[in-house]
Design a protein around this motif. Structure first.
Motif, PDB file in Angstrom:
ATOM      1  N   ILE A   1     -50.689 -29.061  13.115  1.00  0.00           N
ATOM      2  CA  ILE A   1     -49.564 -28.202  12.739  1.00  0.00           C
ATOM      3  C   ILE A   1     -49.992 -26.728  12.755  1.00  0.00           C
ATOM      4  N   GLN A   2     -51.262 -26.457  12.463  1.00  0.00           N
ATOM      5  CA  GLN A   2     -51.750 -25.077  12.548  1.00  0.00           C
ATOM      6  C   GLN A   2     -51.855 -24.617  14.004  1.00  0.00           C
ATOM      7  N   ALA A   3     -52.227 -25.513  14.890  1.00  0.00           N
ATOM      8  CA  ALA A   3     -52.252 -25.175  16.315  1.00  0.00           C
ATOM      9  C   ALA A   3     -50.836 -24.900  16.813  1.00  0.00           C
ATOM     10  N   ALA A   4     -49.874 -25.702  16.360  1.00  0.00           N
ATOM     11  CA  ALA A   4     -48.478 -25.493  16.754  1.00  0.00           C
ATOM     12  C   ALA A   4     -47.976 -24.146  16.263  1.00  0.00           C
ATOM     13  N   LEU A   5     -48.329 -23.780  15.045  1.00  0.00           N
ATOM     14  CA  LEU A   5     -47.892 -22.497  14.483  1.00  0.00           C
ATOM     15  C   LEU A   5     -48.576 -21.328  15.179  1.00  0.00           C
ATOM     16  N   THR A   6     -49.770 -21.549  15.695  1.00  0.00           N
ATOM     17  CA  THR A   6     -50.430 -20.509  16.478  1.00  0.00           C
ATOM     18  C   THR A   6     -49.644 -20.235  17.760  1.00  0.00           C
ATOM     19  N   LEU A   7     -49.205 -21.314  18.405  1.00  0.00           N
ATOM     20  CA  LEU A   7     -48.454 -21.179  19.650  1.00  0.00           C
ATOM     21  C   LEU A   7     -47.053 -20.649  19.419  1.00  0.00           C
TER      22      LEU A   7
ATOM     23  N   ALA B   1     -38.870 -26.132   8.899  1.00  0.00           N
ATOM     24  CA  ALA B   1     -39.841 -25.137   9.344  1.00  0.00           C
ATOM     25  C   ALA B   1     -41.245 -25.733   9.279  1.00  0.00           C
ATOM     26  N   ALA B   2     -41.985 -25.627  10.372  1.00  0.00           N
ATOM     27  CA  ALA B   2     -43.345 -26.174  10.412  1.00  0.00           C
ATOM     28  C   ALA B   2     -44.231 -25.515   9.358  1.00  0.00           C
ATOM     29  N   ARG B   3     -43.973 -24.256   9.061  1.00  0.00           N
ATOM     30  CA  ARG B   3     -44.788 -23.557   8.072  1.00  0.00           C
ATOM     31  C   ARG B   3     -44.685 -24.215   6.696  1.00  0.00           C
ATOM     32  N   GLN B   4     -43.498 -24.733   6.363  1.00  0.00           N
ATOM     33  CA  GLN B   4     -43.334 -25.405   5.068  1.00  0.00           C
ATOM     34  C   GLN B   4     -44.125 -26.707   5.021  1.00  0.00           C
ATOM     35  N   LEU B   5     -44.084 -27.446   6.113  1.00  0.00           N
ATOM     36  CA  LEU B   5     -44.872 -28.683   6.144  1.00  0.00           C
ATOM     37  C   LEU B   5     -46.357 -28.386   6.091  1.00  0.00           C
TER      38      LEU B   5
ATOM     39  N   PRO C   1     -45.126 -19.236  15.960  1.00  0.00           N
ATOM     40  CA  PRO C   1     -45.127 -19.022  14.508  1.00  0.00           C
ATOM     41  C   PRO C   1     -43.840 -19.438  13.809  1.00  0.00           C
ATOM     42  N   ASP C   2     -42.733 -19.475  14.516  1.00  0.00           N
ATOM     43  CA  ASP C   2     -41.453 -19.850  13.912  1.00  0.00           C
ATOM     44  C   ASP C   2     -41.041 -21.276  14.273  1.00  0.00           C
ATOM     45  N   TYR C   3     -41.992 -22.086  14.684  1.00  0.00           N
ATOM     46  CA  TYR C   3     -41.657 -23.431  15.157  1.00  0.00           C
ATOM     47  C   TYR C   3     -41.006 -24.245  14.049  1.00  0.00           C
ATOM     48  N   ARG C   4     -39.961 -24.985  14.450  1.00  0.00           N
ATOM     49  CA  ARG C   4     -39.259 -25.865  13.522  1.00  0.00           C
ATOM     50  C   ARG C   4     -39.373 -27.289  14.048  1.00  0.00           C
ATOM     51  N   MET C   5     -39.662 -28.205  13.137  1.00  0.00           N
ATOM     52  CA  MET C   5     -39.922 -29.587  13.524  1.00  0.00           C
ATOM     53  C   MET C   5     -38.701 -30.457  13.254  1.00  0.00           C
ATOM     54  N   PHE C   6     -38.788 -31.688  13.743  1.00  0.00           N
ATOM     55  CA  PHE C   6     -37.726 -32.676  13.551  1.00  0.00           C
ATOM     56  C   PHE C   6     -36.372 -32.134  14.003  1.00  0.00           C
ATOM     57  N   ASP C   7     -36.347 -31.798  15.296  1.00  0.00           N
ATOM     58  CA  ASP C   7     -35.118 -31.318  15.932  1.00  0.00           C
ATOM     59  C   ASP C   7     -34.602 -30.043  15.267  1.00  0.00           C
ATOM     60  N   GLY C   8     -35.535 -29.192  14.834  1.00  0.00           N
ATOM     61  CA  GLY C   8     -35.161 -27.908  14.258  1.00  0.00           C
ATOM     62  C   GLY C   8     -34.738 -27.962  12.817  1.00  0.00           C
ATOM     63  N   LYS C   9     -34.868 -29.112  12.178  1.00  0.00           N
ATOM     64  CA  LYS C   9     -34.381 -29.252  10.801  1.00  0.00           C
ATOM     65  C   LYS C   9     -35.316 -28.632   9.770  1.00  0.00           C
TER      66      LYS C   9
ATOM     67  N   LEU D   1     -45.670 -28.393  22.411  1.00  0.00           N
ATOM     68  CA  LEU D   1     -45.388 -28.393  20.977  1.00  0.00           C
ATOM     69  C   LEU D   1     -44.819 -29.725  20.511  1.00  0.00           C
ATOM     70  N   GLU D   2     -43.904 -30.299  21.321  1.00  0.00           N
ATOM     71  CA  GLU D   2     -43.295 -31.558  20.899  1.00  0.00           C
ATOM     72  C   GLU D   2     -44.319 -32.683  20.822  1.00  0.00           C
TER      73      GLU D   2
END
Length: 906
Positions: free
Chosen positions: A562-568, A580-584, A570-578, A539-540
């Motif tokens: 980012i869609q592949a990351a969300l598939t793996l 939500a990937a879904r928002q991006l 669904p609650d993934y957060r980017m930039f050190d958890g700051k 994911l990183e």
């Protein structure tokens, strides 16, 4: 509201910036922590807050000044997170440790086997081998000699296998019931306190009965029966005390109710407790403890344990059980806590009951499984929140109950990791230092990191240098860690060395990619990050590539990642958890052309044909977001991720659901039940997927050569049913494989050619096999070349092509395989075999050792053991045999080699 208001004014701002403002975080300054560009002055840095320079709102409306200056700053916003210090047991030579464990298992007592399997689990955990770790836990559970160990390891396995409950449900629907990991009847595992034979010697005349007065009530009892309950009662009723001569004894000051005393009386006669309420049992147990009535206490303990049926009841009774030293009740309450993991650890009352206990209390509830218990609790708690007070308390218990240096190593290292995350640097340093001094060299990473935080960067570099020079051979993580404490060429040299020794480490690729991007070399940056994404879907790394594509204004590619990351996740957060990937994803999606359902299917067809797994996952994610046929799409997703539960949940019909259930059963080793589900589906409706499942399962499981004709018939039936070209291509490919096995090469070739006509690219491999069996090696080589040209993920194609060419070309292809996917073991084995044939024994063993250092593989260990045996190095051969049997205890060839080598040992 702020976002919408700005949108009305025609200048969109990223939600990420708004969220950063809300939380008081300057996102841009946070993202600029790596590689600030000299051209990004303070003024341009402030200008970069304009989101138009990062992500256009309306395509083509980016000003020329912004577009010309943005890239210099944009790449520098990408932060490469420092590699995590893993809270695992990571010995220098895991092969040696596994061999030692295996050797100890051969000679240890039955009582020690579970502890050794727990250590084996920790070794596999450190290697990232989840399935092997679970097998070790299962062995610990199977070898458990106490009920406490059975409870701990059974609950731990249940936790590790979360999400697999559906398998037991499906087996039940097939008439096959699984009793694994169900709550135990604790009382049945512990011996009942036997009645002691009453030996009452009466020297004087004493009445047969005695009356106990409690307040205004009198309870008549058989003096001899009451005396037999305990030594104190015997002394009271037949000793030299004043009460011994009395026919009535006042018990009002002993804090016992008349009802409880009647229960005591009845038990003294019948030796059983019948129909006694919970509160009364509690009172009687306290009374039994006070007067040392062991049989009565044991009976109350068992009755109360039988009443523990819920979390509330367990919480209510645990403190009482520990206070009164009631082992059966305490273990029953503990079982409820563990059975409900991880949810139970979110209940503060449960955590308090498990942490605010002394050694005596822990012994009462867990017996000799205390270390195993807190190892389990620590594992769960660290996954929930490694920084929490709860995790810290559990880790302190692990250290307290450790009985060997290997157990202490794990406890102190994990304690150091948690202390470091909590920024308790002095305590973290002490824990890491203890683990390091006990021989856990990996804990040097924690010491170096703390030294760096305290301003001693050079000390961190020297510490790792000392470690590297003291170890032979050094490991990849050592160079990776040392790279954090140097700059420039030295840093890059260390990272290259880290990748050479352990190509699975993600940080070196990420760092090099971002550095290349900061130097305006976008293509090289993508090539670098693609190196690892080609064999490890981390994911990183997807996050880094997402940022790179944004920097290149390639929003379609960014959306894919980012869609592949969300598939793996669904609650993934980017930039050190700051963020939500879904928002991006929502924001990026606004800047790509929308696809219709037909477009999506065409894209999926294209990606699937090109063997583009990430692209396929992304398209499926986008289709699921559009509320398409979810069952079918989740099934397609499962073909890449092997996760069918969502497909089952979203099945649109019974016959479709039965197919997914059949695949779930087949994939988990229950082939007969999977076939049963396929047949049930066909009885409801003849469908491609049902026939395909039945054919596939039968072909893979049946040892009867005559079953081939049945498989052919089933696949032909499947091809007659409606389906899309992707699945029909797969069916034709499988049919071709069956014909090859039956030596019907012409029919096989027809199937593969027809599969290729519908762009089932993998059919090139089958057709190459047909050419090879027809003794046309050149045609086979050319066929595999076509597959390599078409497939995006083509390491396996290079590997297969190596079988159809001379030695030099084969070596070249296998070198390419290792570059594309260093986790594939065949190339190492081939090169080692060539070296061995050339009598370069040392180089052959080094080639295998290179891969074994980062991959615990049975075949690599087997071959190296055989080489050692050939060279007469019995001890090394025996070590590798034992380590290999730790990976697969039932491998027949390995067992034979182990037996042969073992017979040579002096």
């Amino acid at each position: 509201a702020v976002y919408c208001e700005i949108e009305k004014k025609g200048c969109s701002v990223l939600i990420i910036l708004w969220l950063s403002w809300r939380s008081g975080i300057c996102f841009i300054s946070y993202m600029r922590t790596f590689y600030p560009s000299d051209s990004c002055s303070k003024e341009s840095h402030l200008n970069s807050l304009n989101p138009q320079s990062w992500l256009q709102v309306e395509r083509g409306k980016l000003s020329s000044s912004a577009s010309s200056s943005a890239p210099l700053c944009r790449e520098s916003f990408i932060k490469v997170p420092e590699p995590q210090i893993l809270p695992h047991y990571k010995p220098l030579d895991y092969v040696e440790v596994l061999a030692q464990i295996h050797e100890e298992l051969e000679s240890c007592s039955l009582q020690d086997r579970s502890s050794l399997y727990l250590l084996q689990y920790q070794v596999f955990r450190g290697l990232g081998e989840t399935k092997l770790g679970q097998r070790s836990l299962r062995s610990a559970w199977q070898e458990a000699t106490t009920v406490h160990e059975k409870v701990v390891f059974g609950s731990w396995l249940r936790y590790e296998k979360q999400g697999e409950e559906v398998i037991a449900e499906l087996l039940s629907s097939c008439g096959k019931y699984s009793e694994e990991f169900v709550p135990l009847d604790i009382a049945s595992y512990l011996p009942v306190t036997s009645p002691e034979a009453a030996s009452v010697k009466v020297k004087r005349s004493i009445s047969r009965n005695v009356v106990f007065k409690i307040e205004q009530e009198r309870i008549a009892c058989d003096r001899r029966k009451i005396a037999s309950l305990s030594a104190p009662f015997h002394a009271m009723l037949y000793g030299s005390f004043t009460e011994s001569l009395l026919d009535e004894i006042d018990m009002s000051e002993n804090h016992v109710s008349p009802s409880a005393m009647r229960v005591v009386r009845d038990f003294s006669v019948a030796n059983v407790l019948i129909g006694v309420s919970k509160n009364l049992l509690i009172e009687v147990l306290v009374f039994a403890n006070k007067f040392c009535c062991e049989r009565l206490k044991d009976a109350c303990d068992r009755e109360l344990a039988s009443l523990v049926s819920s979390m509330e009841c367990a919480v209510e009774l645990m403190d009482f059980a520990l206070e009164e030293s009631s082992p059966i009740l305490a273990a029953s309450c503990l079982q409820v806590f563990l059975y409900e993991l991880p949810e139970s650890l979110t209940d503060e009352r449960v955590v308090e009951a498990l942490t605010r206990v002394n050694r005596s209390h822990v012994s009462t509830m867990a017996g000799k499984a205390s270390f195993s218990l807190y190892s389990c609790l620590t594992e769960v708690s660290m996954r929930l929140d490694p920084r929490s007070d709860r995790t810290l308390s559990f880790l302190e218990k692990v250290v307290d109950f450790a009985e060997s240096d290997r157990q202490r190593v794990l406890g102190f290292h994990r304690l150091g990791c948690t202390r470091l995350l909590r920024k308790e640097y002095r305590e973290a340093e002490e824990a890491f230092e203890t683990a390091f001094n006990l021989g856990h060299v990996y804990s040097a990473t924690g010491l170096a990191r703390i030294g760096y935080i305290q301003g001693h960067k050079l000390w961190g570099y020297e510490k790792l240098t000392s470690v590297i020079s003291s170890v032979s051979p050094p490991l990849g993580w050592m160079y990776q860690e040392r790279s954090l404490y140097c700059e420039g060429d030295k840093k890059l040299e260390d990272l290259e060395k880290a990748t050479e020794l352990d190509p699975t480490l993600t940080y070196p690729y990420m760092y090099r990619a971002v550095k290349l991007m900061s130097e305006q070399n976008a293509e090289a940056a993508l090539e670098e990050i693609n190196r690892i994404l080609g064999f490890k879907l981390a994911l990183e790394c997807l996050e880094i590539r997402f940022c790179l594509y944004l920097g290149m204004d390639d929003y379609e590619a960014a959306l894919r990642d980012i869609q592949a990351a969300l598939t793996l996740c669904p609650d993934y957060r980017m930039f050190d958890g700051k963020v939500a990937a879904r928002q991006l994803r929502t924001l990026v999606y606004e800047h790509v052309e929308s696809w219709t359902t037909a477009d999506c299917w065409m894209q999926l067809y294209e990606k699937w044909s090109n063997v583009d797994d990430i692209g396929s996952l992304s398209v499926i994610y986008q289709m699921l977001e559009a509320d398409a046929c979810k069952g079918v799409l989740y099934f397609r997703q499962s073909l890449l991720l092997l996760s069918l539960q969502l497909a089952r949940e979203h099945a649109s019909s019974d016959h479709e659901r039965l197919v997914y259930e059949g695949w779930i059963l087949y994939d988990t080793g229950h082939c007969e039940e999977g076939l049963q589900k396929a047949k049930e589906s066909i009885r409801i409706k003849r469908s491609f997927e049902a026939y395909f499942l039945q054919a596939y399962a039968l072909a893979e499981s049946s040892l009867d050569p005559s079953s081939s004709s049945t498989v052919v018939s089933l696949l032909e039936d499947a091809l007659k049913c409606p389906s899309d070209r992707l699945r029909k291509g797969q069916a034709l490919n499988n049919l071709g494989s069956v014909y090859v096995d039956c030596e019907k090469l012409d029919l096989a070739a027809d199937c593969y050619i027809n599969a290729l006509k519908v762009r089932h690219t993998r059919a090139h491999q089958g057709l190459a096999r047909v050419h090879f069996l027809r003794n046309d090696k050149a045609a086979a080589y050319e066929e595999m070349t076509r597959l390599i040209e078409k497939a995006q993920n083509n390491a396996s194609a290079y590997e297969k092509r190596s079988e159809y060419c001379d030695r030099e070309l084969a070596k070249s292809d296998l070198e390419m395989v290792t570059r594309l996917d260093p986790l594939r073991v065949y190339p190492y084995r081939y090169r080692a075999a060539v070296l061995m044939d050339s009598r370069k024994e040392k180089e052959a063993i080094e080639e295998l050792s290179r891969a074994i250092a980062f991959k615990a593989d049975l075949h690599l260990l087997h071959l190296r053991a055989a080489f050692h045996e050939h060279n007469g190095d019995v001890s090394s051969a025996l070590r590798d045999c034992r380590a290999a049997l730790s990976v697969d205890p039932n491998h027949q060839e390995m067992l034979e080699l182990h037996s042969r080598v073992n017979s040579h040992e002096p």
